[in-house]
Scaffold this motif. Structure first.
Motif, short mmCIF file in Angstrom:
data_model
loop_
_atom_site.label_atom_id
_atom_site.label_comp_id
_atom_site.label_asym_id
_atom_site.label_seq_id
_atom_site.Cartn_x
_atom_site.Cartn_y
_atom_site.Cartn_z
N LEU A 14 -29.90 36.94 13.92
CA LEU A 14 -29.47 36.51 15.24
C LEU A 14 -29.11 35.04 15.12
CD1 LEU A 14 -31.78 38.33 17.80
CD2 LEU A 14 -29.43 38.77 17.20
N GLN A 15 -29.83 34.18 15.78
CA GLN A 15 -29.55 32.75 15.69
C GLN A 15 -30.59 32.12 14.79
OE1 GLN A 15 -26.92 31.19 17.05
NE2 GLN A 15 -27.55 29.29 16.10
N GLU A 16 -30.22 31.80 13.60
CA GLU A 16 -31.15 31.14 12.69
C GLU A 16 -30.80 29.66 12.63
OE1 GLU A 16 -31.63 33.00 8.95
OE2 GLU A 16 -31.65 35.00 9.81
N SER A 17 -31.80 28.83 12.75
CA SER A 17 -31.58 27.39 12.74
C SER A 17 -31.65 26.86 11.32
CB SER A 17 -32.64 26.71 13.61
OG SER A 17 -32.53 25.32 13.47
N ASP A 18 -30.68 26.03 10.95
CA ASP A 18 -30.70 25.40 9.64
C ASP A 18 -31.68 24.23 9.61
OD1 ASP A 18 -28.76 27.11 8.68
OD2 ASP A 18 -27.13 25.84 9.38
N ASP A 19 -32.00 23.69 10.78
CA ASP A 19 -32.86 22.52 10.86
C ASP A 19 -34.27 22.81 10.34
OD1 ASP A 19 -31.53 21.31 14.03
OD2 ASP A 19 -30.71 21.27 12.02
N VAL A 20 -34.83 23.96 10.66
CA VAL A 20 -36.21 24.24 10.34
C VAL A 20 -36.36 25.35 9.31
CG1 VAL A 20 -38.43 24.91 11.37
CG2 VAL A 20 -36.89 23.44 12.63
N GLY A 21 -35.35 26.14 9.09
CA GLY A 21 -35.44 27.25 8.15
C GLY A 21 -36.09 28.46 8.78
N MET A 22 -35.74 28.76 10.00
CA MET A 22 -36.31 29.88 10.74
C MET A 22 -35.66 31.18 10.27
SD MET A 22 -36.72 30.24 14.84
CE MET A 22 -35.00 30.31 15.25
N GLU A 23 -36.49 32.22 10.09
CA GLU A 23 -36.02 33.52 9.63
C GLU A 23 -36.46 34.61 10.61
OE1 GLU A 23 -37.07 36.67 6.06
OE2 GLU A 23 -37.77 34.62 5.91
N LEU A 24 -35.50 35.40 11.09
CA LEU A 24 -35.82 36.52 11.98
C LEU A 24 -36.48 37.62 11.17
CD1 LEU A 24 -35.58 37.92 14.76
CD2 LEU A 24 -33.40 38.82 13.96
N ILE A 25 -37.64 38.09 11.63
CA ILE A 25 -38.35 39.16 10.94
C ILE A 25 -38.18 40.49 11.67
CG2 ILE A 25 -40.62 40.01 10.27
CD1 ILE A 25 -41.52 37.17 9.97
N LEU A 26 -38.24 40.45 13.02
CA LEU A 26 -38.29 41.70 13.77
C LEU A 26 -37.75 41.52 15.18
CD1 LEU A 26 -39.52 44.66 14.03
CD2 LEU A 26 -41.59 43.53 14.82
N ASN A 27 -37.02 42.51 15.65
CA ASN A 27 -36.64 42.66 17.06
C ASN A 27 -37.11 44.04 17.49
OD1 ASN A 27 -35.26 40.30 17.75
ND2 ASN A 27 -33.33 41.06 16.96
N GLU A 28 -37.77 44.13 18.62
CA GLU A 28 -38.22 45.41 19.16
C GLU A 28 -38.00 45.42 20.66
OE1 GLU A 28 -39.51 48.48 18.61
OE2 GLU A 28 -39.20 48.30 16.47
N ASN A 29 -38.03 46.61 21.25
CA ASN A 29 -37.71 46.76 22.67
C ASN A 29 -38.89 46.72 23.62
OD1 ASN A 29 -34.93 47.00 22.37
ND2 ASN A 29 -35.11 49.16 21.84
N TYR A 30 -40.12 46.86 23.14
CA TYR A 30 -41.23 46.87 24.09
C TYR A 30 -42.42 46.10 23.56
CZ TYR A 30 -44.60 48.31 27.52
OH TYR A 30 -45.55 48.28 28.51
N SER A 31 -42.75 45.01 24.27
CA SER A 31 -43.89 44.18 23.87
C SER A 31 -45.12 44.44 24.73
CB SER A 31 -43.53 42.69 23.99
OG SER A 31 -43.33 42.33 25.34
N GLY A 32 -44.91 44.93 25.95
CA GLY A 32 -46.02 45.12 26.87
C GLY A 32 -46.29 43.90 27.73
N PHE A 33 -45.56 42.82 27.51
CA PHE A 33 -45.72 41.60 28.31
C PHE A 33 -44.81 41.69 29.54
CE2 PHE A 33 -47.24 40.37 24.19
CZ PHE A 33 -48.29 39.51 24.46
N GLU A 34 -45.30 41.24 30.67
CA GLU A 34 -44.52 41.33 31.91
C GLU A 34 -43.77 40.04 32.22
OE1 GLU A 34 -45.91 43.44 35.10
OE2 GLU A 34 -46.71 45.00 33.81
N GLN A 35 -44.18 38.93 31.62
CA GLN A 35 -43.51 37.65 31.84
C GLN A 35 -43.06 37.10 30.49
OE1 GLN A 35 -46.67 35.48 33.76
NE2 GLN A 35 -45.88 35.99 35.78
N GLU A 36 -42.01 36.28 30.52
CA GLU A 36 -41.53 35.67 29.29
C GLU A 36 -42.59 34.75 28.72
OE1 GLU A 36 -37.39 33.88 27.86
OE2 GLU A 36 -38.31 32.71 29.46
N GLU A 37 -42.85 34.90 27.42
CA GLU A 37 -43.86 34.07 26.76
C GLU A 37 -43.42 33.75 25.34
OE1 GLU A 37 -48.03 34.89 27.17
OE2 GLU A 37 -47.63 36.38 28.71
N TYR A 38 -43.92 32.61 24.85
CA TYR A 38 -43.71 32.19 23.47
C TYR A 38 -45.08 32.03 22.83
CZ TYR A 38 -38.95 30.90 24.84
OH TYR A 38 -37.65 30.92 25.29
#
Length: 135
Positions: A14-38
């Motif tokens: 998806l969107q990987e940042s060159d600044d920090v070296g972030m790597e996407l591991i997983l995308n899924e459709n259901y987390s069970g969380f009702e509000q946006e969280e980090y």
């Protein structure tokens, strides 16, 4: 012979940042969380607790990724139940913190009758800095 599956795991760049070296591991459709969280996960115990929560309604559950917490950490974005797509995150390293910005899409959203709360899991190099969400 026909095989059908209802499990869909999208693993892409998806969107990987060159600044920090972030790597996407997983995308899924259901987390069970009702509000946006980090979440910033810096230990195996925290990772097991997160996967325990998202696997409560899954049979079989998702397998946590292998992470070397001596040199890496995990960033998780969980969308709310109104989210209809995965987050595209950008991470920039500042002097005192890591700045996370969710990139917005200019594509018009269709009405989605499915109940989803998507989440994305990213791997980053270990940092002692805190995270700050940029709106």
């Amino acid at each position: 012979m026909q095989l059908n599956s209802c499990k869909s795991t999208a693993q892409s760049n998806l969107q990987e940042s060159d600044d920090v070296g972030m790597e996407l591991i997983l995308n899924e459709n259901y987390s069970g969380f009702e509000q946006e969280e980090y979440f910033l996960i810096k230990s195996q115990k925290e990772l097991r607790a997160f996967y325990g929560k998202i696997n409560r309604t899954r049979k079989p559950g998702l397998i946590p990724p292998k992470v070397d917490f001596d040199s890496e950490m995990i960033l998780v974005w969980c969308g709310d139940k109104a989210a209809s797509e995965y987050a595209k995150l950008e991470v920039r390293e500042k002097d005192a913190f890591l700045e996370i910005q969710k990139k917005t899409s200019n594509v018009a959203k269709e009405e989605n009758s499915l109940i989803v709360s998507p989440f994305s899991v990213y791997k980053l190099p270990l940092s002692s800095k805190s995270i700050k969400i940029k709106q």
